[in-house]
Each structure stands twice: as C-alpha cells, then as structure tokens.
Design a protein around this motif. Structure first.
Motif, PDB file in Angstrom:
ATOM      1  N   ILE A  22     -26.874   5.556 -28.823  1.00 42.36           N
ATOM      2  CA  ILE A  22     -26.303   4.748 -27.737  1.00 42.36           C
ATOM      3  C   ILE A  22     -25.261   5.555 -26.960  1.00 42.36           C
ATOM      4  O   ILE A  22     -25.246   5.557 -25.718  1.00 42.36           O
ATOM      5  CB  ILE A  22     -25.679   3.455 -28.302  1.00 42.36           C
ATOM      6  N   SER A  23     -24.390   6.252 -27.679  1.00 43.50           N
ATOM      7  CA  SER A  23     -23.378   7.057 -26.993  1.00 43.50           C
ATOM      8  C   SER A  23     -24.015   8.206 -26.225  1.00 43.50           C
ATOM      9  O   SER A  23     -23.543   8.569 -25.133  1.00 43.50           O
ATOM     10  CB  SER A  23     -22.356   7.592 -27.992  1.00 43.50           C
ATOM     11  N   SER A  24     -25.116   8.769 -26.733  1.00 45.37           N
ATOM     12  CA  SER A  24     -25.814   9.829 -26.012  1.00 45.37           C
ATOM     13  C   SER A  24     -26.457   9.290 -24.744  1.00 45.37           C
ATOM     14  O   SER A  24     -26.420   9.947 -23.682  1.00 45.37           O
ATOM     15  CB  SER A  24     -26.885  10.461 -26.908  1.00 45.37           C
ATOM     16  N   MET A  25     -27.061   8.115 -24.825  1.00 40.56           N
ATOM     17  CA  MET A  25     -27.661   7.508 -23.638  1.00 40.56           C
ATOM     18  C   MET A  25     -26.590   7.183 -22.597  1.00 40.56           C
ATOM     19  O   MET A  25     -26.784   7.412 -21.393  1.00 40.56           O
ATOM     20  CB  MET A  25     -28.418   6.245 -24.034  1.00 40.56           C
ATOM     21  N   ALA A  26     -25.446   6.663 -23.055  1.00 37.08           N
ATOM     22  CA  ALA A  26     -24.357   6.374 -22.121  1.00 37.08           C
ATOM     23  C   ALA A  26     -23.860   7.658 -21.465  1.00 37.08           C
ATOM     24  O   ALA A  26     -23.595   7.697 -20.254  1.00 37.08           O
ATOM     25  CB  ALA A  26     -23.221   5.678 -22.851  1.00 37.08           C
ATOM     26  N   SER A  27     -23.753   8.728 -22.274  1.00 37.21           N
ATOM     27  CA  SER A  27     -23.325  10.015 -21.730  1.00 37.21           C
ATOM     28  C   SER A  27     -24.321  10.525 -20.703  1.00 37.21           C
ATOM     29  O   SER A  27     -23.931  11.055 -19.650  1.00 37.21           O
ATOM     30  CB  SER A  27     -23.172  11.027 -22.871  1.00 37.21           C
TER      31      SER A  27
END
Length: 569
Positions: A22-27
């Motif tokens: 999720i944090s990678s997608m947000a990034s």
C-alpha cells in the motif's frame, strides 16, 4: 516444499506485506502526480514567475515531502519484511533438518546440506532484500503506464507493443540462459563443498601424499572450480546482454514515441512533454528492475534446490514413555535392518536379532570392523528405522509416532563424536554438582577445564581430553540408557581402567542400561551380556565364555584399577 514454504512465509508476514504494498502504491501515485506537475510547468501551463500560480510550486514541494515519507515507509517496511523472512527461513531449515531422519540426511549428503545453509539461505535473502525495490519500482512503472495511457492511448499502444516484444525476447532467451547457467553454477557448489571438506578434514593425509593431492585437489577440485568459473562467465555474459538490450529498448522506445507523436499521431505538445518526462524518469526504475533480475533468478535457483531436498518429516511425538526410578526394560524382537541401494544389488543386512536389556545391565558388542556394530547402534537408538521387527519399552511395543520419545531415552557417544561447548545447564542441583565434581576427579579434568555458565571456556584440548569431556557431558544427562561406541579405543590405559571399572559400575548401580561397543578383550568380563557380531549376524556369547576370553587379562586390569585408585587417593 517450495510453494508451501513461500505461502507459509507470506502468511506469517501478511500485514507487513500489505502495508509495504500500500505504501509503495501511494509512493508511486505521488511520484506520477509530481511528474504530471513537472510536465505542466515545463509545457508552460504553470509558470513560476506568475504570482497567481505559485501554488503549483508549493504543491510540488509538498508532494516531494510526501513522496519522501511514503518512500521511506515502504522501503523500511519491505526491508524489515526481507530480514524477517530470512530469519524465518533459517529457523525453518534448522527445524526441518532436526525433524528429518538420519537416513535421509545421509542420502542427501552433508556437503549439500552445508551448501544450503551457507549459500542458498544468503542468496534467497538477497532476493528478498531486492523485493522492496521490485515492488516500489514495479508500482511506479505500472502507474506511469496508466498515466501515459491517459495522455495518449495511441502512443500507449505503441509503447505496450515495444515492451511486450522486448520482454518476450528477454524472458524466452536471455533470462532463460541466465537461469540455466545459474543452476549449473549452484549445482557445482555442492561438489565444491565436498572438496572443501576433503581439504579441511583430510589435510594431514593430503600433506603426506603427493599422488592424493594431485588426484583430489589438483585434479577434481581444480576441474570443478574451472567449470564454475566457466558457468559464472556465461551467466554474466547473458546478464550483460540482458542489461544492454534493456538500455537499447528504453532509448529506442523514447525515440519512437517522440517521432510518432510529432509526425504520425495528432498528439498535443503537453502529451509529448509528459511522455518524455515520464519515460526518462522511469528509466531509473526500469534499470533497478533489470539489476534485480539476476539476483531473483539466483534466489529462484536456491529455492528450487530447497524444494528438491527429500527430507520427510518424522511423525510428531506420540505418547510420553514412562521412566521410573528403577529404570526401563528394553526389548528387541526379530529386529532387522537393510541399507537401501540403487538397482537390484542387495545392501548390507543386519539381523534378525532378539535382545532384552534390563535396568542395571551392561551389554558389550564385539566384532571386527565392518561387522555392523555401529549400524546396530543406530538402529537400537532409533536413528535408523528398522526394516522389520519390534522395539518394546517396559513390555509395550513402539510405533513410528513414539520414536522421538524413544530416542530421548538414550545418551550416546559415537566413535566420531561431536563435543558441544555447553556441557551442562547453568544451574545444577546439589546432586548434579556432586556428580560433576566426581566425574571431573575421576577423569582428571578438574585442573584442566573451566566452565562459564555450563560452557567450556577453552577449546585447546587433546583428542583424549575431548572424549573424556564428552563422557562427562553424557553422564550428566542422566538418561536411562547409555551407548558408548568404542569410547576407550584411544584412551590411555589408566582411563580405560576408570571407564570399565568405575564409570560402568557407577552407571550400573544407578539402574542404567549400558551398551558398549568394545575391542578391549581384557575387560569383557565386566559385561553382563556379551554379543559377538559378524557380517550383520549377532551371536550370544555365554557369560562363562566371556570370562574365559578375558581371564588372561583380569589380573592386569585389576592392577590398573588399584594403581588408578592410588593416584586418586
């Protein structure tokens, strides 16, 4: 095994994986938003000198800060995931080895198992440590493609076609070759560790024999190392081709997009600028993925090696075997064992034999080299599964599920024993401390050994001293059954006398069952039962015959014992 292992690791770390993704997608989304804003600034939609549109610059700065935070969180969480996966993998392999049978491990070969721990685990670890970069850069590339499709779907179709052709060629040809030579290189590692084992453990023999050095080290080892170098060079060559091909395709795609957007398709200047900025930016992400491919291929090869290990887990512990203060009675009925061999050739066979051992009995096994004494010991201790027959403890027949509890009844010193640094528990009872002091005194180790929380503080001991330390640790375990495989073979006469005339009677008085493999015929009279072995067949020697065998040596053995007692006093 490989799929089960991966699923197990994913299941145990699912929340960390979910947070990292999720944090990678947000990034990735923030990165594309930032690129979109940059392309708008470049195309002139937002001018930095326009005071009414300075909000764009503030937005850019804010997005950069958020991008830093999300990239930090995603990389931190996924790196932590990689470290935890490696920890789980190491613990899993240790547990897997301990739950496997000795027969399976001997079939695999100790050099292969050592290579797995020292080579495959770190390689898999490197693969998992690349996983954060793969997730982050892969998400950026996918999101960038979605953004470019929004800018111009026609150019996106062209770009997708170029990527599809490039990936198909790379996977079917270059990556496949990398995998083939990585697998060959890894297979050669098993043989390399065997050569290392020959060098370390056979050092003395190699130093004394030029012919053996020439055959094993200068011949086999040199050839294998040369093959490994060739395989590594070919693997690296295809890796270099793969990297160069990827660079070529990335620049070719940029040139093709600019040409088609300018002269073929009616694409706006804003869309062309957006494509150019995005393609130039994601080139770094593409190169990161390219660099990760060889590492992931090696990790996959190592996972395949793990999956090919034929280590069937033994059945879980069954009932707990009752041990009374009076000891246990152990019986073997028509027990047989045969080694498995390739083809139709019959392997070495042991038995059938019947034997009953009662508390306080000392039983000797004698016979020439190759008669099957050590194999018999492994079968009796439960390290080898009998081919036929029954094992009974206190009159109750054991099943396969009881073997873990059964093995725990034994304490054994093998001929090729291993001495652990930890000899006893940190806290000893008064009775255990008394036994420790007594054994140190009997074995003349009281002035030579220093313990720190139960561990030996030094390791510079002679082979005889190490074996006496092993005897000390074994006696302190206080198991109901003891097995000594030629313990006294390389001991000085005074320590042989201590072993046969003091240690064995002491264990006998403690209601222990004691099995001894011995060639010391002058001590045969110490045994309550004497069993002679010849080519896997076991013969009972009458007690009177045992006494006759050792009669010529009894007087000398008694003198040894008296001398030892005088030294102790």
């Amino acid at each position: 095994m490989k799929q089960n292992l991966i699923l197990k690791l994913i299941r145990e770390q699912r929340w960390l994986i979910l947070f990292g993704v999720i944090s990678s997608m947000a990034s990735a989304l923030i990165t594309i938003g930032t690129l979109s804003l940059i392309s708008s600034l470049i195309s002139g939609e937002l001018l930095p000198y326009d005071l009414d549109k300075l909000t764009g610059l503030y937005s850019l700065f804010g997005l950069a800060l958020i991008l830093f935070l999300m990239s930090f969180l995603s990389t931190l969480s996924l790196n932590r995931l990689g470290n935890q996966v490696i920890e789980e993998l190491r613990l899993y392999l240790i547990d897997k080895v301990l739950k496997s049978s000795l027969q399976d491990l001997e079939k695999i070969g100790w050099n292969r198992i050592y290579a797995i721990f020292t080579t495959d685990v770190p390689v898999i670890g490197q693969g998992f440590r690349r996983f954060p970069l793969v997730v982050l850069n892969g998400t950026i590339i996918v999101t960038a493609f979605v953004y470019m499709a929004y800018l111009s779907f026609d150019l996106f179709l062209v770009l997708a076609g170029v990527v599809a052709v490039s990936v198909t060629f790379s996977q079917s040809t270059l990556v496949r070759k990398i995998h083939i030579y990585s697998d060959k290189f890894r297979t050669s590692h098993d043989t390399l560790y065997k050569h290392y084992d020959d060098l370390i453990h056979g050092f003395r023999e190699l130093k004394l024999s030029r012919d053996r050095r020439k055959q094993i080290i200068e011949g086999d080892a040199t050839e294998n190392i040369g093959n490994m170098a060739t395989q590594a060079n070919k693997r690296d060559m295809f890796t270099a081709i793969y990297t160069g091909w990827s660079v070529f395709v990335s620049f070719f795609a940029i040139a093709l997009i600019i040409y088609l957007g300018s002269f073929v398709f009616a694409v706006s200047n804003e869309a062309l600028v957006g494509y150019s900025v995005v393609l130039l930016f994601i080139r770094g992400s593409i190169m990161n993925l390219i660099d990760a491919v060889p590492v992931i291929v090696n990790a996959r090869v190592s996972l395949n090696k793990l999956s090919k290990l034929e280590m069937a887990e033994e059945l879980a512990t069954g009932r707990q075997i009752d041990i009374s203060t009076d000891g246990v009675t152990l019986s073997f009925q028509q027990l047989r064992f045969r080694y498995e061999t390739a083809g139709n050739e019959a392997g070495f066979a042991l038995g059938p034999f019947d034997l009953t051992a009662r508390p306080g009995e000392v039983i000797f096994f004698v016979g020439g080299n190759g008669s099957g004494k050590t194999t018999l010991a492994k079968v009796m201790c439960g390290l080898y599964r009998p081919t036929e027959g029954k094992i009974l403890v206190n009159g109750v027949a054991l099943s396969d599920i009881d073997m873990t509890s059964y093995r725990d009844l034994f304490s054994m010193i093998f001929f090729d024993f291993y001495l652990f640094n930890r000899v006893h528990d940190d806290c000893l009872s008064a009775e255990q401390q008394q036994l420790l002091d007594l054994m140190l005194h009997k074995l003349e180790l009281q002035d030579k050994v220093v313990f720190d929380q139960g561990q030996i503080t030094a390791n510079k001991y002679s082979q005889g001293q190490r074996k006496r330390l092993a005897l000390l640790a074994t006696v302190l375990e206080s198991k109901p059954i003891y097995f000594f495989d030629e313990w006294a073979a390389d001991q000085d006469p005074e320590y042989k006398a201590v072993f046969y005339f003091e240690i064995l009677p002491m264990l006998k008085a403690m209601n222990k069952i004691v099995f001894v493999i011995s060639h010391d015929d002058k001590y045969f009279h110490v045994a309550d039962q004497l069993l002679r072995m010849d080519r896997g067949t076991i013969y009972q020697v009458p007690t009177g015959a045992a006494a006759t065998v050792s009669a010529r040596s009894v007087e000398r053995a008694q003198v040894d014992s008296l001398l030892m007692q005088a030294v102790v006093e």
